[in-house]
Write a protein that holds these residues in place. Structure first.
Motif, PDB file in Angstrom:
ATOM      1  N   MET A 253     -22.878  72.500 -20.898  1.00 43.01           N
ATOM      2  CA  MET A 253     -23.188  71.310 -20.107  1.00 43.01           C
ATOM      3  C   MET A 253     -23.104  70.055 -20.965  1.00 43.01           C
ATOM      4  N   LYS A 254     -22.654  68.976 -20.350  1.00 46.40           N
ATOM      5  CA  LYS A 254     -22.381  67.743 -21.082  1.00 46.40           C
ATOM      6  C   LYS A 254     -23.555  66.773 -20.998  1.00 46.40           C
ATOM      7  N   ASN A 255     -24.747  67.270 -21.291  1.00 44.19           N
ATOM      8  CA  ASN A 255     -25.927  66.411 -21.288  1.00 44.19           C
ATOM      9  C   ASN A 255     -26.261  65.874 -22.674  1.00 44.19           C
ATOM     10  N   TYR A 256     -25.404  66.136 -23.657  1.00 38.13           N
ATOM     11  CA  TYR A 256     -25.530  65.547 -24.994  1.00 38.13           C
ATOM     12  C   TYR A 256     -24.227  64.831 -25.346  1.00 38.13           C
ATOM     13  N   SER A 257     -24.365  63.704 -26.039  1.00 40.57           N
ATOM     14  CA  SER A 257     -23.192  63.008 -26.575  1.00 40.57           C
ATOM     15  C   SER A 257     -23.044  63.412 -28.038  1.00 40.57           C
TER      16      SER A 257
ATOM     17  N   ARG B 273     -39.465  66.500 -21.929  1.00 42.41           N
ATOM     18  CA  ARG B 273     -38.586  66.397 -20.759  1.00 42.41           C
ATOM     19  C   ARG B 273     -38.956  67.351 -19.624  1.00 42.41           C
TER      20      ARG B 273
ATOM     21  N   LYS C 236     -34.572  55.830 -18.949  1.00 42.45           N
ATOM     22  CA  LYS C 236     -33.496  56.772 -19.254  1.00 42.45           C
ATOM     23  C   LYS C 236     -33.975  58.226 -19.198  1.00 42.45           C
TER      24      LYS C 236
END
Length: 434
Positions: A20-24, A148, A160
């Protein structure tokens, strides 16, 4: 030790396809670590001043820690909390010796620890008011970060973090850190507790003052409130004391901890003083994996090395020398550096610009760091880091600031982003034992 073996795989493609692309994430794949150093899949070496966001108390693959993990893995990994096992009792005893008379509950992470504190406050509110749901308010600090999960996120007043997940858990209000009157103004008959980070980490490295903590202790005593400290990031020796609040000399009613407690293995815990240790009763709270044999073995090994190698005074002394040098950067590079905050091995370099380009260039120069608060470079070296390694990191930071200084005009004319010359890579040939 033999040099790390190069591992060339399609890791980037696997991440792109399945994670999953929840981190840069930067385009960096780490494959091995030893002490304060890590290596990527191209063989480049880096000084790791992220420590897994403060989790690697003993650095990478400390032999005593590895030995304890291996031994326990071959003996007993997990039982659940239906039964006792030696490792959990030993670790609970060690934590009580550090925090004071009381009891410990084990979980798996920092946000789970903070969820446990929220539940503790709710139970205290029932005891205080005699009615469920009446006394539930918890006062937290503005710019706090408590995790979180829904309780932790609700205690974190950052758009955010909260955006997209409302409605949140009710009962949280917020006040200005280090401002007693701001906290006192929020206290009423519905207030059960105050929850703060002793040193704010994710929001920038901001310490609570000694006077503020003492004033909060008096305020909580006056109104029968729990004083609860989130030491998930700043605890377990990171500031030179086992807990950061110990610099002030006061004692809270409850403490949340995680990150450095397991030396890199996931474990969280809360400590509660004897007066409130009976609030949790059988069935009121629990965790399947919390305090498992393997996790507690990691925690016991971590605390044993911290004690045997006398890491706390080293962190305090080396950290003071290191911070003193870094503080001069604000005078040497006033266009770029606003301030240096924190203590021990939890330091923030507050910039006058967005930190991401600086962090990227530090990485190119061989130093791994992370951002915080939108304007801060966060430095979290492992507790085993030597003064020589701190100095090496400082030299890299200075070199990046100098390059930024010399390219200032060129960047302003030709680009909106800083232009940095490419440095030489740190390679296996530069490997050294930490």
């Amino acid at each position: 030790m033999n040099q790390p073996t190069l591992i060339r795989t399609n890791t980037a493609e696997l991440y792109d396809a399945y994670v999953m692309k929840n981190y840069s994430r930067p385009a960096l794949t780490l494959v091995q670590g030893s002490g304060v150093s890590v290596w990527d899949d191209a063989g480049r070496e880096y000084l790791d001043f992220t420590s897994g966001i403060g989790a690697l108390s003993l650095g990478h693959c400390h032999p005593a820690w590895v030995g304890a993990i291996c031994q326990q893995a071959g003996k007993l990994v997990h039982t659940s909390n239906v039964f006792r096992h030696p490792q959990q009792g030993e670790l609970a005893c060690k934590l009580a010796q550090q925090a004071g008379p009381g009891r410990v509950f084990f979980c798996n992470s920092g946000t789970e620890a903070n969820e446990s504190l929220v539940k503790l406050a709710r139970l205290h509110g029932i005891q205080k008011s005699g009615e469920e749901g009446k006394c539930i308010k918890i006062i937290c600090a503005k710019m706090a970060f408590h995790g979180r999960t829904y309780g932790g996120m609700s205690a974190t007043p950052q758009e955010k973090i909260q955006k997209g997940f409302r409605p949140l858990v009710p009962g949280f209000v917020f006040a200005e850190l280090n401002n007693l009157q701001s906290f006192a103004a929020q206290v009423d008959e519905h207030t059960a507790a105050i929850l703060i980070e002793t040193v704010q980490g994710e929001s920038g490295i901001t310490e609570c003052t000694k006077e503020f903590l003492w004033s909060l202790r008096r305020l909580c005593d006056q109104h029968n409130l729990l004083l609860m400290f989130d030491e998930v990031q700043c605890g377990i020796g990171r500031t030179g004391k086992f807990f950061a609040f110990q610099h002030s000399g006061i004692c809270p009613d409850a403490i949340g901890m995680a990150k450095g407690l397991g030396g890199g293995y996931p474990i969280g815990a809360i400590w509660t003083g004897e007066k409130h240790a009976g609030l949790f009763t059988p069935g009121s709270h629990g965790s399947t994996f919390g305090g498992a044999s393997l996790a507690c073995a990691a925690g016991n090994a971590t605390l044993a090395v911290i004690e045997q190698d006398q890491l706390l005074p080293k962190v305090e002394d080396n950290g003071a020398v290191w911070k003193s040098r870094l503080e001069k950067l604000a005078m040497e590079f006033p266009k770029q550096v606003k301030a240096v905050t924190g203590r021990g091995y939890m330091i923030g370099i507050v910039l006058r610009a967005e930190p991401a380009p600086y962090i990227a260039e530090l990485r190119e120069q061989g130093l791994l760091a992370v951002g915080a608060g939108g304007d801060t470079i966060r430095l979290l070296p492992s507790l085993i880091t030597t003064l020589a390694q701190l100095n090496e990191a400082t030299e890299i930071i200075v070199s990046v600031l100098k390059k930024k200084e010399t390219t200032w005009c060129r960047c302003a004319i030709f680009s909106r982003t800083p232009i940095f010359p490419l440095p030489r890579s740190r390679t296996f040939s530069h490997w050294r034992r930490s």
